[in-house]
Design a protein around this motif. Sequence first.
Motif, mmCIF file in Angstrom:
data_model
loop_
_atom_site.group_PDB
_atom_site.id
_atom_site.type_symbol
_atom_site.label_atom_id
_atom_site.label_comp_id
_atom_site.label_asym_id
_atom_site.label_seq_id
_atom_site.Cartn_x
_atom_site.Cartn_y
_atom_site.Cartn_z
ATOM 1 N N GLU A 150 -0.834 8.754 -8.799
ATOM 2 C CA GLU A 150 -1.294 8.536 -7.386
ATOM 3 C C GLU A 150 -2.532 7.695 -6.978
ATOM 4 O OE1 GLU A 150 0.482 9.997 -4.629
ATOM 5 O OE2 GLU A 150 2.246 10.212 -6.173
ATOM 6 N N GLY A 151 -2.474 6.767 -6.040
ATOM 7 C CA GLY A 151 -3.826 6.216 -5.871
ATOM 8 C C GLY A 151 -4.053 4.988 -6.576
ATOM 9 N N SER A 152 -3.410 4.758 -7.784
ATOM 10 C CA SER A 152 -4.018 4.127 -8.842
ATOM 11 C C SER A 152 -3.794 2.489 -8.359
ATOM 12 C CB SER A 152 -3.362 4.308 -10.170
ATOM 13 O OG SER A 152 -1.994 3.834 -9.988
ATOM 14 N N LEU A 154 -4.104 1.566 -5.216
ATOM 15 C CA LEU A 154 -4.920 1.435 -3.993
ATOM 16 C C LEU A 154 -5.296 -0.199 -3.971
ATOM 17 C CD1 LEU A 154 -4.949 3.872 -1.825
ATOM 18 C CD2 LEU A 154 -7.582 3.615 -2.423
ATOM 19 N N LYS A 156 -3.832 -2.868 -4.080
ATOM 20 C CA LYS A 156 -3.283 -3.555 -5.072
ATOM 21 C C LYS A 156 -1.534 -3.940 -4.791
ATOM 22 C CE LYS A 156 -6.538 -2.062 -8.651
ATOM 23 N NZ LYS A 156 -7.081 -1.332 -9.471
ATOM 24 N N GLU A 189 3.642 4.639 -2.330
ATOM 25 C CA GLU A 189 3.214 6.100 -2.470
ATOM 26 C C GLU A 189 2.006 6.023 -3.504
ATOM 27 O OE1 GLU A 189 7.192 8.907 -2.097
ATOM 28 O OE2 GLU A 189 6.910 7.460 -4.011
ATOM 29 N N LYS A 190 1.746 5.282 -4.328
ATOM 30 C CA LYS A 190 0.809 5.080 -5.117
ATOM 31 C C LYS A 190 -0.405 4.149 -4.685
ATOM 32 C CE LYS A 190 4.074 5.829 -8.727
ATOM 33 N NZ LYS A 190 3.770 7.116 -9.163
ATOM 34 N N GLY A 191 -0.413 3.648 -3.317
ATOM 35 C CA GLY A 191 -1.181 3.078 -2.709
ATOM 36 C C GLY A 191 -1.318 1.489 -2.750
#
Lengths: 468, 468
Positions: A150-152, A154, A156, A189-191
């Motif tokens: 998650e968030g990895s 962001l 990108k 969902e992962k940014g």
Amino acid sequence: MFKYSIRSLLLPIALSFFCVTHSQADVLSANEQVQIEALKNTALNSELSYQIVESLTTEVGHRLMGSEGDKKAIKWAIAKMHSLGFDKVWTEEISGPKWIRGEASARITSPFPQEVVVIALGGSVGTGEKGIEAPVVHFKTFADLKKAPEGSLLGKIAFVSYQMTRHIDGDGYGAAVGTRVAGASVAAEKGAIALIMRSVGTDNNRIAHTGVMRYKDKVKKIPAAALSNPDADLLVNQFSRGKPVSFYLRMTSSNPHGETVKSANVIGEITGSEFPNEIVAIGAHLDSWDVGTGALDDGIGVAMVLASAHYIAQLPKRPKKTLRVILFAAEEVGLLGAKAYIKKHETKMVNHVIGAEWDFGLGRIYKMTPGVGASSLNGIRELAQVLAPMGVALAPTNKARAQSDMSLLSDAGMPSINFSPDGSQYFDYHHTENDTLDKVDALALKQNTAVYTVFAYFATQANINFRK
Amino acid sequence: MFKYSIRSLLLPIALSFFCVTHSQADVLSANEQVQIEALKNTALNSELSYQIVESLTTEVGHRLMGSEGDKKAIKWAIAKMHSLGFDKVWTEEISGPKWIRGEASARITSPFPQEVVVIALGGSVGTGEKGIEAPVVHFKTFADLKKAPEGSLLGKIAFVSYQMTRHIDGDGYGAAVGTRVAGASVAAEKGAIALIMRSVGTDNNRIAHTGVMRYKDKVKKIPAAALSNPDADLLVNQFSRGKPVSFYLRMTSSNPHGETVKSANVIGEITGSEFPNEIVAIGAHLDSWDVGTGALDDGIGVAMVLASAHYIAQLPKRPKKTLRVILFAAEEVGLLGAKAYIKKHETKMVNHVIGAEWDFGLGRIYKMTPGVGASSLNGIRELAQVLAPMGVALAPTNKARAQSDMSLLSDAGMPSINFSPDGSQYFDYHHTENDTLDKVDALALKQNTAVYTVFAYFATQANINFRK
């Protein structure tokens, strides 16, 4: 010993031939057996189905649901059914969301700037006029993207480079299409701010493949695009240098909230002379993506079922049951025409005695797989007997759904046949600008039209309850 | 009788083998014969030439004369020559007219409106921002266009639908390319306001082929564009309805009057140890069209000659004569690099003892044709002997010019070899966006690099005057 073993093998075969011949006489009369062979030869020697797909692609072109092309195609289909001798022709209106493709352009901006060929996935939002530029994170598979923390991603762009494999039955499509349908929301969902993916296709042309995508509820909608296979290679090769990779994407596609467009299923019948309420359904979808001219997807299907019905309409006598040709609307954007058909005909689904659709491949049919009641399998074997000389084998299973739109009719209880063509080249052209008339295999089209003609005649004449 | 006839056949063959073996010893020493086989095997087993074309297409991409890509390619080539062990590396500047492609779009506007894929021909003027719409006149061949009466195309668009045929030696190109080079002015002389033509190509992709065109002096310059083959089919099919056909074309290409751009031939040498002033020249062109990544045209040629020189540079001893690799500038826009080279080296052309270029095809070399002095043909036969196991046959004629740029060096007196590869697929990709790395036949590239390596070694070592 040798002789005896041969005999013991031959005896059941001889018996089974005898049985088939015997029971065939039960299902089709001697006259009908002559007729079905004559129909087969008519189809094998006629240019009609090619002329129909030539007409659709030349005079109409592509036909995304709700577009000008779609409207023209509906008029074209009505006129064609009338000119081909259908007894009844009507439309059933449907509606669905509006989507505008707009323009798409993209380039690798680092480490080695180069322009690349992309196409917006169907239903994607745009990037805004200015486009977006961001670092790219490379995933070899959709499973790898799903595993990203998650968030990895962001800020990108997620890039999935998985390459579809080529199979006669299109088997590689399933493994590749998940990214196209669901990848954008997983990345979001992962940014991630956009999803780019290798086209779902088996070619190496600098032409990207579109196709429908969906957003998850409550997940930010990010732009999603496919790169042509050579451009996906290029991006992978640039990654192999171990330097940071960045990418610019501009897509002006839009998905106006709440706006809908209309289309229609076009339906025609050759009315049955003895059992007019019993419906043998053959179908294809009339819509196409808004690139190419939809010659293969699904122009040849349209041509095949129209020509088959015409040959039967030319017989001196109407068939016993009704032959219904359904040209479905809005298949590409989510089987909207099929869903509407089932809703409208809910109470009459029981009258659909058997059905088959064409919406896959471009080569010759080599296999037929039934999905019928066990008691009617003997009848299906007789149909298979007529088709065997054309190289169509009867599959040993009995669980088939019809293709594409009609799979929903199968799910609603309609007995079905799935005719499998050689689809090894299909995904070279599927959902691309390259889906044009020249890709049609004219000889295969004759054979396949003959198969549908034989099926339609057999099913409308045969005294078989395919549900049992 | 039978035995005797066999013997009478075999005897001359055995003698000729003996003679070849004998005279080969005169030209190459036993040691050199071992060396040439070792070089051949090195090239056949090395990935180097593929790595070079991968590098050029991944790190540079396309490289139209004077473009950013061209500038990068020159730097890339200099660095590559240094890293590959060349003794001398330099550039020779050239200049030529600037041309900007801009955008191109088109559609059939009547009788059945459809968008089509077009590309501006290289050097064409544009249509102006608004584009032009006009009735179309269809010609099946360039000869038919030439026969059209003066004034008969006033205010109209000329369309030539001639389709190039596929041949192993690219023979269909000559018959098709005339329209591209000279068609616009011929049409303009009859009053036309634009020329559109079927792409000069053998594929059926929705990708159009560009290539250079020229205007006649004192004839109005009109825009010239190529349609993709499927779109040319579509236009022909629309004509077949017998209704008037009209077409919209918009091209923002421009040809700024007087403005020039610069480029450079990039030249590298493995300096000869005994006869450094005697030059064996192998070449390719470094520029490409501004579509695709110029992998085939002429990336593989660049890769082949660089790798060949590298293998020779790796030998314990420098070759007797100098091996010069010439990467020509601006081939696509009119052999400008080759013309400049000849001008600059006019007095030293006599030192060019033999040369060969690669600028055609993508399959394996199957034939070599010499263009040398008659007395040196025996030496050429010995070279052919080394290449024969790879399937390279010696042509029975001796009039070959080198390919492409180097044909001008042949015309200036340089003895030449023309190595012919299987070119049957070449015009599927030639001058298109589709000219990308994935089209490279990696196995053929190894064989072809081996052929050029063997040729280069043989020519630099052999005690032969190829002019005599």
